[in-house]
Write a protein that holds these residues in place. Structure first.
Motif, PDB file in Angstrom:
ATOM      1  N   MET A  69     -23.646 -25.856 -92.329  1.00  6.92           N
ATOM      2  CA  MET A  69     -23.362 -27.025 -91.456  1.00  6.92           C
ATOM      3  C   MET A  69     -24.650 -27.280 -90.691  1.00  6.92           C
ATOM      4  O   MET A  69     -25.231 -28.479 -90.560  1.00  6.92           O
ATOM      5  CB  MET A  69     -22.131 -26.932 -90.923  1.00  6.92           C
ATOM      6  N   LEU A  70     -24.992 -26.294 -89.827  1.00  5.99           N
ATOM      7  CA  LEU A  70     -26.135 -26.286 -88.855  1.00  5.99           C
ATOM      8  C   LEU A  70     -27.349 -26.885 -89.759  1.00  5.99           C
ATOM      9  O   LEU A  70     -27.848 -27.805 -89.405  1.00  5.99           O
ATOM     10  CB  LEU A  70     -26.532 -25.137 -88.239  1.00  5.99           C
ATOM     11  N   LEU A  71     -27.739 -26.201 -90.950  1.00  5.72           N
ATOM     12  CA  LEU A  71     -28.983 -26.487 -91.373  1.00  5.72           C
ATOM     13  C   LEU A  71     -28.936 -28.027 -92.119  1.00  5.72           C
ATOM     14  O   LEU A  71     -29.827 -28.657 -91.941  1.00  5.72           O
ATOM     15  CB  LEU A  71     -29.295 -25.444 -92.557  1.00  5.72           C
ATOM     16  N   ARG A  72     -27.831 -28.524 -92.828  1.00  2.74           N
ATOM     17  CA  ARG A  72     -27.740 -29.476 -93.390  1.00  2.74           C
ATOM     18  C   ARG A  72     -27.717 -30.831 -92.185  1.00  2.74           C
ATOM     19  O   ARG A  72     -28.186 -31.667 -92.503  1.00  2.74           O
ATOM     20  CB  ARG A  72     -26.330 -29.563 -94.112  1.00  2.74           C
ATOM     21  N   TYR A  73     -27.062 -30.321 -91.019  1.00  2.00           N
ATOM     22  CA  TYR A  73     -27.099 -31.324 -90.144  1.00  2.00           C
ATOM     23  C   TYR A  73     -28.318 -31.521 -89.045  1.00  2.00           C
ATOM     24  O   TYR A  73     -28.900 -32.681 -89.044  1.00  2.00           O
ATOM     25  CB  TYR A  73     -25.922 -31.110 -88.931  1.00  2.00           C
ATOM     26  N   GLU A  74     -28.991 -30.325 -88.745  1.00  2.00           N
ATOM     27  CA  GLU A  74     -30.305 -30.284 -87.812  1.00  2.00           C
ATOM     28  C   GLU A  74     -31.673 -30.345 -88.641  1.00  2.00           C
ATOM     29  O   GLU A  74     -32.524 -30.818 -88.020  1.00  2.00           O
ATOM     30  CB  GLU A  74     -30.151 -29.255 -87.188  1.00  2.00           C
ATOM     31  N   ASP A  75     -31.513 -29.837 -89.938  1.00  3.21           N
ATOM     32  CA  ASP A  75     -32.948 -29.562 -90.729  1.00  3.21           C
ATOM     33  C   ASP A  75     -32.565 -28.999 -92.223  1.00  3.21           C
ATOM     34  O   ASP A  75     -32.582 -27.830 -92.476  1.00  3.21           O
ATOM     35  CB  ASP A  75     -33.652 -28.324 -89.829  1.00  3.21           C
ATOM     36  N   LYS A  76     -32.007 -29.946 -92.985  1.00  2.00           N
ATOM     37  CA  LYS A  76     -31.935 -29.674 -94.414  1.00  2.00           C
ATOM     38  C   LYS A  76     -33.039 -29.074 -95.141  1.00  2.00           C
ATOM     39  O   LYS A  76     -32.772 -28.459 -96.132  1.00  2.00           O
ATOM     40  CB  LYS A  76     -31.331 -30.782 -94.993  1.00  2.00           C
ATOM     41  N   ARG A  77     -34.410 -29.255 -94.656  1.00  6.35           N
ATOM     42  CA  ARG A  77     -35.581 -28.812 -95.478  1.00  6.35           C
ATOM     43  C   ARG A  77     -35.856 -27.676 -94.403  1.00  6.35           C
ATOM     44  O   ARG A  77     -37.380 -27.332 -94.753  1.00  6.35           O
ATOM     45  CB  ARG A  77     -36.642 -29.830 -95.762  1.00  6.35           C
ATOM     46  N   PHE A  78     -35.213 -26.896 -93.928  1.00  6.20           N
ATOM     47  CA  PHE A  78     -35.659 -25.656 -93.057  1.00  6.20           C
ATOM     48  C   PHE A  78     -36.207 -24.807 -93.859  1.00  6.20           C
ATOM     49  O   PHE A  78     -37.518 -24.097 -93.539  1.00  6.20           O
ATOM     50  CB  PHE A  78     -34.447 -25.228 -92.207  1.00  6.20           C
ATOM     51  N   ARG A  79     -35.717 -24.423 -95.031  1.00  7.84           N
ATOM     52  CA  ARG A  79     -36.172 -23.374 -95.858  1.00  7.84           C
ATOM     53  C   ARG A  79     -37.577 -23.609 -96.636  1.00  7.84           C
ATOM     54  O   ARG A  79     -38.295 -22.608 -96.916  1.00  7.84           O
ATOM     55  CB  ARG A  79     -35.144 -23.082 -97.029  1.00  7.84           C
ATOM     56  N   SER A  80     -38.027 -24.906 -96.637  1.00 14.02           N
ATOM     57  CA  SER A  80     -39.135 -25.305 -97.373  1.00 14.02           C
ATOM     58  C   SER A  80     -40.395 -25.665 -96.478  1.00 14.02           C
ATOM     59  O   SER A  80     -41.584 -25.555 -96.893  1.00 14.02           O
ATOM     60  CB  SER A  80     -38.977 -26.307 -98.602  1.00 14.02           C
ATOM     61  N   GLU A 183     -14.211 -25.558 -85.179  1.00 15.45           N
ATOM     62  CA  GLU A 183     -15.177 -24.929 -84.452  1.00 15.45           C
ATOM     63  C   GLU A 183     -16.706 -24.967 -84.808  1.00 15.45           C
ATOM     64  O   GLU A 183     -17.391 -25.107 -83.671  1.00 15.45           O
ATOM     65  CB  GLU A 183     -14.658 -23.325 -84.618  1.00 15.45           C
ATOM     66  N   ALA A 184     -16.854 -24.775 -86.082  1.00 18.89           N
ATOM     67  CA  ALA A 184     -18.081 -24.615 -86.482  1.00 18.89           C
ATOM     68  C   ALA A 184     -18.739 -26.022 -86.344  1.00 18.89           C
ATOM     69  O   ALA A 184     -19.859 -26.070 -85.676  1.00 18.89           O
ATOM     70  CB  ALA A 184     -18.128 -24.558 -87.911  1.00 18.89           C
ATOM     71  N   ALA A 185     -18.121 -27.189 -86.488  1.00 19.65           N
ATOM     72  CA  ALA A 185     -18.735 -28.457 -86.156  1.00 19.65           C
ATOM     73  C   ALA A 185     -18.857 -28.618 -84.657  1.00 19.65           C
ATOM     74  O   ALA A 185     -19.983 -29.218 -84.461  1.00 19.65           O
ATOM     75  CB  ALA A 185     -17.617 -29.849 -86.695  1.00 19.65           C
ATOM     76  N   LEU A 186     -18.241 -28.287 -84.029  1.00 19.72           N
ATOM     77  CA  LEU A 186     -18.296 -28.503 -82.418  1.00 19.72           C
ATOM     78  C   LEU A 186     -19.660 -27.733 -81.906  1.00 19.72           C
ATOM     79  O   LEU A 186     -20.464 -27.882 -81.187  1.00 19.72           O
ATOM     80  CB  LEU A 186     -17.005 -28.059 -81.443  1.00 19.72           C
ATOM     81  N   LEU A 187     -19.532 -26.315 -82.800  1.00 17.86           N
ATOM     82  CA  LEU A 187     -20.849 -25.597 -82.278  1.00 17.86           C
ATOM     83  C   LEU A 187     -21.986 -26.074 -82.991  1.00 17.86           C
ATOM     84  O   LEU A 187     -23.404 -25.982 -82.175  1.00 17.86           O
ATOM     85  CB  LEU A 187     -20.879 -24.312 -82.529  1.00 17.86           C
ATOM     86  N   VAL A 188     -22.020 -26.926 -84.015  1.00 16.80           N
ATOM     87  CA  VAL A 188     -23.132 -27.681 -84.337  1.00 16.80           C
ATOM     88  C   VAL A 188     -23.624 -28.805 -83.503  1.00 16.80           C
ATOM     89  O   VAL A 188     -24.809 -28.875 -83.188  1.00 16.80           O
ATOM     90  CB  VAL A 188     -22.932 -28.302 -85.856  1.00 16.80           C
ATOM     91  N   GLU A 204     -13.994 -36.633 -74.766  1.00 19.09           N
ATOM     92  CA  GLU A 204     -13.994 -37.767 -75.770  1.00 19.09           C
ATOM     93  C   GLU A 204     -15.457 -37.677 -76.388  1.00 19.09           C
ATOM     94  O   GLU A 204     -15.514 -37.908 -77.471  1.00 19.09           O
ATOM     95  CB  GLU A 204     -13.928 -39.180 -74.992  1.00 19.09           C
ATOM     96  N   ALA A 205     -16.482 -37.487 -75.712  1.00 18.67           N
ATOM     97  CA  ALA A 205     -17.989 -37.187 -76.018  1.00 18.67           C
ATOM     98  C   ALA A 205     -17.856 -36.100 -76.933  1.00 18.67           C
ATOM     99  O   ALA A 205     -18.534 -36.247 -78.077  1.00 18.67           O
ATOM    100  CB  ALA A 205     -18.794 -37.160 -75.081  1.00 18.67           C
ATOM    101  N   ALA A 206     -17.390 -35.053 -76.706  1.00 13.62           N
ATOM    102  CA  ALA A 206     -17.267 -33.709 -77.570  1.00 13.62           C
ATOM    103  C   ALA A 206     -16.572 -34.346 -78.795  1.00 13.62           C
ATOM    104  O   ALA A 206     -17.182 -33.494 -79.968  1.00 13.62           O
ATOM    105  CB  ALA A 206     -16.656 -32.651 -76.676  1.00 13.62           C
ATOM    106  N   SER A 207     -15.315 -34.932 -78.802  1.00 12.13           N
ATOM    107  CA  SER A 207     -14.827 -35.047 -79.948  1.00 12.13           C
ATOM    108  C   SER A 207     -15.455 -36.034 -80.871  1.00 12.13           C
ATOM    109  O   SER A 207     -15.569 -35.943 -82.183  1.00 12.13           O
ATOM    110  CB  SER A 207     -13.341 -35.807 -79.525  1.00 12.13           C
ATOM    111  N   GLN A 208     -16.356 -36.942 -80.314  1.00 11.52           N
ATOM    112  CA  GLN A 208     -16.877 -38.074 -81.091  1.00 11.52           C
ATOM    113  C   GLN A 208     -18.045 -37.043 -81.829  1.00 11.52           C
ATOM    114  O   GLN A 208     -18.495 -37.409 -83.042  1.00 11.52           O
ATOM    115  CB  GLN A 208     -17.624 -39.021 -80.373  1.00 11.52           C
ATOM    116  N   ALA A 209     -18.756 -36.475 -81.025  1.00 14.76           N
ATOM    117  CA  ALA A 209     -19.713 -35.577 -81.746  1.00 14.76           C
ATOM    118  C   ALA A 209     -19.358 -34.818 -82.832  1.00 14.76           C
ATOM    119  O   ALA A 209     -20.032 -34.568 -83.748  1.00 14.76           O
ATOM    120  CB  ALA A 209     -20.631 -34.930 -80.359  1.00 14.76           C
ATOM    121  N   ARG A 210     -18.397 -33.670 -82.411  1.00 15.03           N
ATOM    122  CA  ARG A 210     -17.848 -33.115 -83.483  1.00 15.03           C
ATOM    123  C   ARG A 210     -17.473 -33.789 -84.825  1.00 15.03           C
ATOM    124  O   ARG A 210     -17.643 -33.509 -86.000  1.00 15.03           O
ATOM    125  CB  ARG A 210     -16.435 -32.366 -82.748  1.00 15.03           C
ATOM    126  N   ASP A 211     -16.828 -35.079 -84.797  1.00 13.07           N
ATOM    127  CA  ASP A 211     -16.294 -35.841 -85.887  1.00 13.07           C
ATOM    128  C   ASP A 211     -17.555 -36.500 -86.479  1.00 13.07           C
ATOM    129  O   ASP A 211     -17.615 -36.500 -88.088  1.00 13.07           O
ATOM    130  CB  ASP A 211     -15.339 -36.892 -85.294  1.00 13.07           C
TER     131      ASP A 211
END
Length: 671
Positions: A69-80, A183-188, A204-211
């Motif tokens: 989830m982290l790589l897909r959300y933050e940097d999907k081409r991280f490996r390349s 939990e994983a989505a909140l930590l991302v 509220e801000a945390a919930s929106q970011a997680r969602d």
């Protein structure tokens, strides 16, 4: 064309040199010192120098779904990519031009690591350019796994939590190895704005970011619609959890003894430690704000300490919880008596069935008294130890010599301390300083057949045997006696060999015992050493000891059988010198006019059929006291021939005590 190629090559070499000459920030940041249990569970962590919680972590320690989830959300081409993602930068620039504001960032995970390492800015072009340069340099010198490790170690998650492990403990109270989708989505989402998205302050801000993270993961097929919907309805954590602080006293000691080590693994079992800490807290709850307690549980076969509780509450100032009472030097009360008897068995001074006189005695001006102030006359050594009488054990100590007792304590791994001068007879009654750890060490030696391993708390430390305390035969005899003590209500009789003790002035209550595998010691008192009115080892510490065995394991392990060479006979079958204890010098002293039961004879078998029992005495000084099976049945008798009611069918013991405290004893059977 040639000129263009030359210019391009020159520019590339200059760019390559520029990247190669980059001064990289330090990548070896300080991480928290961690104290782990025998299974690798975190017992306690210490913040780093700047007050942050930064726990060492590797990608393999983290839930794979979170990493995905982290790589897909933050940097999907991280490996390349090579540190900078041109596609992401062009997309971010186009969106900014179209919307006249920044819509999305073009930073790669490597660029974020560069910013975290340098604590740089994110929005300014100069800062962004610096991040690109450092990111390209990092990619040349580190592997992708190393860069991902740096992100997982340094990413901010709100408050003092830095890194995904610290975040998982702070927000969810667990390791990041198994995270739910919510939990994983909140930590991302948190590292993008760690303070403004804190779920405890801005739910509220945390919930929106997680969602938003959940929605993107659903679109990309990482999460099913059902999982994403369930995660959206999962409540957010409403506060930051405290880091584990199990075995804080021992953790402090281990950290002080091993400075610089970032990971310390102890022999403790975290689950057992938690149960024992709750037990200690429960034990003192009704005893006032100043009452404290300590407990040690150890494997007497391996020497490994499984639980060590220094106080009921590390932060409890009223109980002085910061004081580690497992190490405090206190008077052990009567808990050394089993060792004295074991030494006497080894020296041929006594046997469990030997008769010993319990009466007034003066040892060159030292006149000890029994706890209840009364005397039992002639009594078996077994009963003298079970009743914790003082006079008999002091007699044995005089024959052994206090120096021999002190040498045995040191041989068994204890560190006895004397107030000053040479040891005296009071050593056997608690007139020596010992710690709870010392007592558990000694009892572990008794439990292991007279010679056990030294207690150890560091995982991987070599097993080191202590010197022999007593022989296997004497150790079994002591255990056989102690397993016959009365047990607290509801406890199983005969399964634990144990001894209690109460120090002078009711300052310390002790209970120490063992089964077939483990030894446990309990201390209860006040950390400042002031008296506690009404405190007794038998009534206060013994129930905690038995409860501790119940919390240690589901079933007690049987005590060992007697060694083949153990002498198991009745008093009448003992060799003549062992039938009655006599000091060595008694053979050269003139005999006294002690009372003697001449009828019935010792070992008699009588058919009374309900009739009274006639006794005949010789010698002694009136008045006489008669005890049947340890209970007074006739007092103030001045005649030397008299009758008393039958003790009832079966085996009985009769003791007559004269006015001078001398006594005689017989055993008989009544049909």
């Amino acid at each position: 064309m040639a000129l263009l190629i030359a210019v391009t090559l020159t520019a590339w070499r200059s760019f390559d040199t520029w990247i190669g000459n980059t001064n990289l920030p330090l990548t070896l940041a300080e991480t928290s010192t961690e104290v782990l249990d025998r299974n690798g569970k975190l017992l306690r962590a210490y913040p780093v120098g700047d007050g942050l919680w930064r726990l060492a972590v590797k990608p393999a320690d983290v839930d794979p779904r979170f990493l995905d989830m982290l790589l897909r959300y933050e940097d999907k081409r991280f490996r390349s990519h090579a540190g900078v993602d041109p596609i992401a930068l062009l997309r971010a620039a186009g969106q900014a031009l179209w919307n006249t504001r920044a819509v999305s960032g073009g930073s790669t995970l490597t660029m974020q690591v560069a910013r975290l390492l340098e604590d740089g800015t994110t929005g300014r072009w100069a800062g962004k350019l610096r991040q690109m340069r450092v990111a390209l340099a990092l990619e040349r010198r580190l592997s992708k796994e190393d860069i991902l490790t740096l992100y997982l170690t340094h990413a901010p998650y709100g408050g003092a939590a830095e890194g995904v492990r610290a975040a998982a403990y702070s927000w969810f109270g667990k390791e990041p190895g198994r995270l739910t989708p919510a939990e994983a989505a909140l930590l991302v989402a948190l590292p993008q704005s760690p303070e403004r998205r804190r779920p405890d302050r801005f739910p509220e801000a945390a919930s929106q970011a997680r969602d938003r993270v959940l929605a993107r993961m659903q679109r990309q097929g990482v999460l099913s619609a059902e999982d994403a919907e369930a995660a959206r309805h999962t409540p957010l954590p409403h506060r930051m959890a405290a880091f584990p602080r199990l075995a804080p006293h021992l953790a402090d000691r281990a950290k002080a003894r091993h400075p610089g080590r970032r990971q310390l693994r102890l022999t403790l079992d975290g689950a057992i430690q938690a149960r024992m800490e709750r037990l200690a807290a429960d034990a003192v709850r009704r005893g006032g704000d100043r009452l404290s307690a300590a407990l040690i549980a150890a494997d007497h076969q391996t020497g490994e300490v499984l639980a060590l509780v220094g106080s009921p509450g590390y932060s409890d100032a009223g109980r002085r919880g910061f004081v580690d009472m497992t190490q405090a030097i206190r008077s052990p009360g009567s808990t050394l008596k089993p060792l004295i008897y074991g030494l006497a068995f080894d020296q041929g001074l006594a046997h469990p069935e030997t008769l010993i006189h319990d009466g007034p005695a003066d040892f060159a001006g030292y006149a000890p008294q029994n706890f209840d102030g009364s005397f039992r006359g002639d009594i078996r050594v077994r009963e003298a130890l079970q009743l914790s009488l003082n006079i008999p054990v002091v007699k044995l100590t005089q024959e052994l010599g206090p120096a021999r007792v002190m040498a045995a304590l040191r041989a068994g791994g204890a560190r006895p301390q004397l107030p000053g001068g040479a040891p005296g007879l009071a050593v056997s009654l608690g007139g020596v300083g010992l710690s709870l750890q010392d007592l558990v060490q000694l009892y572990a030696g008794l439990a292991a057949g007279g010679q056990g391993p030294r207690l150890r708390v560091m995982q991987g430390a070599a097993l080191q045997p202590a010197d022999r305390l007593i022989s296997p035969e004497a150790a079994w005899q002591v255990g056989s006696i102690l397993r016959g003590l009365p047990v607290p209500p509801g406890a199983r009789a005969g399964a634990i060999a144990y001894k209690t003790g109460t120090s002078y002035g009711h300052r310390d209550a002790w209970a120490v015992g063992w089964d077939g595998r483990h030894a446990i010691g309990v201390w209860i008192g006040r950390a400042d050493g002031t008296p506690v009115p009404g405190i007794f080892g038998g009534s206060l510490a013994a129930p905690v000891l038995f409860e501790a065995f119940g919390r240690l394991k589901p079933a007690l392990e049987p005590l060992p059988p007697p060694p083949p060479s153990a002498l198991i006979v009745s008093s009448a079958e003992l060799p003549l010198p062992l039938r009655r204890f006599r000091p060595r010098q008694a053979a050269f002293a003139a005999g006294g006019d002690a009372p003697q039961l001449i009828f019935p004879p010792d070992g008699a078998r009588l058919a009374l059929e309900g009739a009274s029992l006639t006794l005949k005495l010789r010698g002694g000084t009136a008045p006489f006291l008669v005890l049947a099976n340890g209970r007074p049945v006739l007092a103030g008798q001045r005649r030397r021939e008299f009758s008393l009611p039958s003790p009832g069918p079966g085996f009985s013991s009769l003791v007559v005590v004269d006015g001078a405290g001398r006594s005689d004893r017989i055993d008989l059977r009544i049909d």
